[in-house]
Scaffold this active site. Structure first.
Site, PDB file in Angstrom:
ATOM      1  N   ARG A   1       2.490  -1.549  -6.006  1.00  0.00           N
ATOM      2  CA  ARG A   1       2.656  -0.299  -6.747  1.00  0.00           C
ATOM      3  C   ARG A   1       4.056   0.307  -6.590  1.00  0.00           C
ATOM      4  NH1 ARG A   1      -1.794   3.069  -7.856  1.00  0.00           N
ATOM      5  NH2 ARG A   1      -2.937   1.927  -6.276  1.00  0.00           N
TER       6      ARG A   1
ATOM      7  N   GLY B   1       0.755  -1.245   0.000  1.00  0.00           N
ATOM      8  CA  GLY B   1       0.000   0.000   0.000  1.00  0.00           C
ATOM      9  C   GLY B   1       0.781   1.288   0.000  1.00  0.00           C
TER      10      GLY B   1
ATOM     11  N   CYS C   1     -14.979   4.736 -28.071  1.00  0.00           N
ATOM     12  CA  CYS C   1     -16.237   5.445 -28.280  1.00  0.00           C
ATOM     13  C   CYS C   1     -16.983   5.717 -26.994  1.00  0.00           C
ATOM     14  CB  CYS C   1     -17.104   4.640 -29.235  1.00  0.00           C
ATOM     15  SG  CYS C   1     -16.254   4.427 -30.789  1.00  0.00           S
TER      16      CYS C   1
ATOM     17  N   TYR D   1     -10.303   5.630 -11.803  1.00  0.00           N
ATOM     18  CA  TYR D   1     -10.072   6.276 -10.503  1.00  0.00           C
ATOM     19  C   TYR D   1      -9.870   7.778 -10.627  1.00  0.00           C
ATOM     20  CZ  TYR D   1      -8.413   1.447  -9.609  1.00  0.00           C
ATOM     21  OH  TYR D   1      -8.276   0.096  -9.525  1.00  0.00           O
TER      22      TYR D   1
ATOM     23  N   GLU E   1       3.807  -6.787   1.465  1.00  0.00           N
ATOM     24  CA  GLU E   1       3.260  -7.108   0.127  1.00  0.00           C
ATOM     25  C   GLU E   1       3.184  -5.870  -0.757  1.00  0.00           C
ATOM     26  OE1 GLU E   1      -0.657  -8.300   1.302  1.00  0.00           O
ATOM     27  OE2 GLU E   1      -0.040 -10.289   1.956  1.00  0.00           O
ATOM     28  N   PRO E   2       4.286  -5.197  -1.010  1.00  0.00           N
ATOM     29  CA  PRO E   2       4.198  -4.005  -1.868  1.00  0.00           C
ATOM     30  C   PRO E   2       3.979  -4.385  -3.330  1.00  0.00           C
ATOM     31  CG  PRO E   2       6.488  -4.447  -1.306  1.00  0.00           C
ATOM     32  CD  PRO E   2       5.665  -5.475  -0.586  1.00  0.00           C
TER      33      PRO E   2
ATOM     34  N   TYR F   1      -0.866  -1.612 -12.143  1.00  0.00           N
ATOM     35  CA  TYR F   1      -2.294  -1.513 -12.454  1.00  0.00           C
ATOM     36  C   TYR F   1      -2.495  -0.887 -13.836  1.00  0.00           C
ATOM     37  CZ  TYR F   1      -2.117  -2.502  -7.507  1.00  0.00           C
ATOM     38  OH  TYR F   1      -1.811  -3.090  -6.303  1.00  0.00           O
TER      39      TYR F   1
HETATM   40  C1  PLP Z   1      -3.492  -4.785  -3.705  1.00  0.00           C
HETATM   41  C2  PLP Z   1      -2.897  -5.475  -2.549  1.00  0.00           C
HETATM   42  C3  PLP Z   1      -1.553  -5.260  -2.216  1.00  0.00           C
HETATM   43  C4  PLP Z   1      -0.671  -4.300  -2.958  1.00  0.00           C
HETATM   44  O1  PLP Z   1      -1.033  -2.971  -2.836  1.00  0.00           O
HETATM   45  P1  PLP Z   1      -0.074  -1.843  -3.444  1.00  0.00           P
HETATM   46  O2  PLP Z   1      -0.777  -0.585  -3.179  1.00  0.00           O
HETATM   47  O3  PLP Z   1       0.080  -2.122  -4.894  1.00  0.00           O
HETATM   48  O4  PLP Z   1       1.232  -1.931  -2.721  1.00  0.00           O
HETATM   49  C5  PLP Z   1      -1.027  -5.990  -1.165  1.00  0.00           C
HETATM   50  N1  PLP Z   1      -1.770  -6.879  -0.462  1.00  0.00           N
HETATM   51  C6  PLP Z   1      -3.070  -7.098  -0.750  1.00  0.00           C
HETATM   52  C7  PLP Z   1      -3.834  -8.090   0.047  1.00  0.00           C
HETATM   53  C8  PLP Z   1      -3.676  -6.413  -1.800  1.00  0.00           C
HETATM   54  O5  PLP Z   1      -4.967  -6.638  -2.074  1.00  0.00           O
END
Ligand code: PLP
Length: 421
Positions: A278, A239, A346, A318, A275-276, A375
Site C-alpha cells: 500500500r 503493512g 444495483c 471496508y 514487503e510493503p 487494492y
Molecule cells: C498484504 C500483504 C503485504 C502488504 O501489505 P500492505 O499493507 O499493502 O503493505 C505484505 N505481506 C503479506 C504477506 C501480505 O499478505
C-alpha cells in the site's frame, strides 16, 4: 507526497492533464504516477541503507505488468501470494531469486511452478504446508529455501479484515510453537530453513505494533540459533499505512520504520526483507470518474458517478474513506454542499461516501478518487457486466494505457454455451 496536483486550476498527473487522458480513454479509469511509485519504493530502500536488504513489493496491491516492470527495473523484489502473481512477476522480468512466496494456502501446483522456475524463498504458514512443500521439492530433486511465518500475537490496531498477526487470525504459526515447528522443518527432506517471517496486518498507522512484533522476532532468532538453526534472513512483512485524508495525522514515515527495524533486529546480522504494498502503490494511483447525474432525494442529494463499487471496492468492503476531488479545481472559498456519492450498481452498498461536502459539480464533470492505487484495480470485478476499467501509467509528459477496457464482446465471448442448449 504524490504527483497528482492542481496546475492552473486543473488536476495533473505529473505533467499530463487528467482531462486529456479522460478525453482519450474515456471514464472511469485508473491512473498511476511513475514518479510516485518510484519515490515510495526508494523511500523504503533508502530507509534500510547500510543493511543487507531487499524491498519486495507486495504486488497484490497493484499487479499490472507495467507497474511491476517499473519497480523491478529500480531493483525491487516481489512478494507474491498466488501462482498467478508468481507468473505475472516472472512475465514482467522479475528473476526468481527476487520473488518471495507468501500465503496461507499455497497449492502443490503453485509450489512446483515456483520451485522449477526459481524462487527466493517460501514463507511457510503451517505444518501441513511444510510437509507438502517437502514432498514437492523432494519429488523434483530440489531444495526449497523457507522461512516460517510466525504469528506474534500483537494487536495491529487496524481494520479487522486486514489484521493478520493476532491470535485467532488464520495466518502463521503461534510464536509459542515456533521452536517445535522449526525442529520439524529441520527434520524434513527438501527444505532448507533460512529465516523467520512475520506480517501483522495492513494500514498500520502506529509503529508500536511493529516494534512489539520485531522484538519478538529478535528474541526468537537468538532462541532458534541456540537450537542449532541457521537464521540468516528476516522477512518483516509489509503493512505501513498511508494517509487517506489530508486532514488526518500522517502515519509514520518509512525512515522512522527503517530506523525501528535497525534498532530491533539490526544487531542480528541478518539480511532484511520487507514487503510493503500500500505505501508504494496507494497514493501513486487515482481513479477518475465522471458525474452522470445529480439527483435530489427526499432528504439528501446524490451524485451519481460512472464509477462504481465493482471498480473501486474498498468503500463497500471496508468502509474505507477516499478523498474525492473535482478535476477542475474549485474556486477558493466557494460554498460546499453535502452529497451521497454513489455508483450505478444495483445495490445500496454501491456508495462511496455519505454526506460528503463537495464544491459545485455538474453532470459531465470529472472527479478523482485519491489514494486508489493500492487494492483498487486489483480488486475490481465486472459485476453488473461493467467492463474492467482501463489502467493508465503516466511518466513525465507521456501516458500509456497499460490495461485496455474490454469490449462487451470480449466479455460475452468468455462464456461458453454447452452443445445441449
Ligand atoms: C498484504 C500483504 C503485504 C502488504 O501489505 P500492505 O499493507 O499493502 O503493505 C505484505 N505481506 C503479506 C504477506 C501480505 O499478505
Amino acid at each position: 507526497m504524490d504527483h497528482f496536483l492542481y496546475r492552473d486550476g486543473e488536476l495533473y498527473a505529473e505533467d499530463v492533464p487528467i482531462a486529456a487522458i479522460a478525453a482519450q480513454v474515456g471514464t472511469p479509469f485508473y491512473c498511476y504516477s511513475s514518479a510516485t511509485l518510484l519515490r515510495h519504493y526508494r523511500l523504503f530502500d533508502d530507509a534500510l541503507e547500510g543493511t543487507d536488504h531487499l524491498v519486495c513489493f507486495a504486488m497484490k496491491s497493484a499487479s499490472n505488468q507495467a507497474i511491476l516492470k517499473l519497480l523491478a527495473d529500480a531493483g525491487a523484489g516481489m512478494d507474491v501470494v498466488s501462482g498467478g502473481e508468481y507468473a505475472r512477476a516472472r512475465a514482467a522480468g522479475v528473476p526468481g531469486d527476487r520473488i518471495v512466496f507468501s500465503g496461507v494456502g499455497k497449492t502443490r501446483d503453485e509450489m512446483r511452478m515456483a520451485l522449477t522456475d526459481g524462487i527466493r524463498q517460501f514463507n511457510v504458514e503451517s505444518e501441513p504446508e511444510m510437509h507438502a512443500l517437502s514432498e514437492v521439492a523432494t519429488s523434483l530433486g530440489l531444495t526449497a529455501p523457507i522461512t516460517v511465518r510466525i504469528n506474534p500475537d500483537v494487536d495491529a490496531k487496524t481494520h479487522e479484515k486486514i489484521s493478520t498477526g493476532k491470535k485467532g487470525d488464520k495466518f502463521g504459526i503461534p510464536i509459542s510453537r515456533a521452536r517445535e515447528v522449526y525442529a520439524l522443518a529441520a527434520s524434513l527432506p527438501g527444505l532448507q530453513v533460512i529465516g523467520i517471517d512475520v506480517h501483522i496486518g495492513s494500514q498500520l498507522t502506529e509503529l508500536e505494533p511493529f516494534e512489539l512484533a520485531y522484538q519478538k522476532v529478535a528474541e526468537l532468532t537468538e532462541q532458534l540459533r541456540a537450537d542449532g538453526h541457521t537464521i540468516t534472513r528476516l522477512d518483516l512483512g509489509g503493512g505501513l499505512g498511508i494517509p487517506y485524508t489530508r486532514s488526518n495525522q500522517a502515519p509514520p514515515l518509512p525512515t522512522e520504520y527503517g530506523a525501528l527495524i535497525k534498532r530491533t533486529v539490526g544487531h542480528l546480522g541478518c539480511e532484511i526483507e520487507i514487503e510493503p504494498g500500500r505505501l508504494i502503490s496507494g497514493n501513486a494511483g487515482i481513479m477518475v470518474s465522471k458525474v452522470i447525474y445529480l439527483k435530489s432525494g427526499e432528504d439528501r442529494d446524490f451524485l451519481i458517478l460512472d464509477g462504481a463499487m465493482n471498480d473501486l471496492t474498498r468503500p463497500a468492503m471496508y468502509g474505507a474513506y477516499h478523498d474525492i476531488i473535482p478535476v477542475i479545481e474549485a474556486e477558493p472559498g466557494v460554498d460546499q454542499q453535502p452529497f451521497d456519492i454513489v455508483g450505478p450498481v444495483c445495490e445500496s452498498g454501491d456508495t462511496f461516501a455519505k454526506g460528503r461536502m463537495m464544491p459545485p459539480v455538474a453532470a459531465g464533470d470529472l472527479v478523482a478518487f485519491r489514494s486508489a492505487g493500492a487494492y483498487g484495480a486489483v480488486m475490481s470485478s465486472e459485476y453488473n457486466t461493467r467492463p474492467l476499467i482501463p489502467e493508465v501509467l503516466v511518466q513525465d509528459d507521456q501516458f500509456a494505457v497499460i490495461r485496455a477496457r474490454p469490449t462487451f464482446d470480449d466479455i460475452i465471448k468468455r462464456d461458453t454455451i454447452p452443445p445441449w442448449l
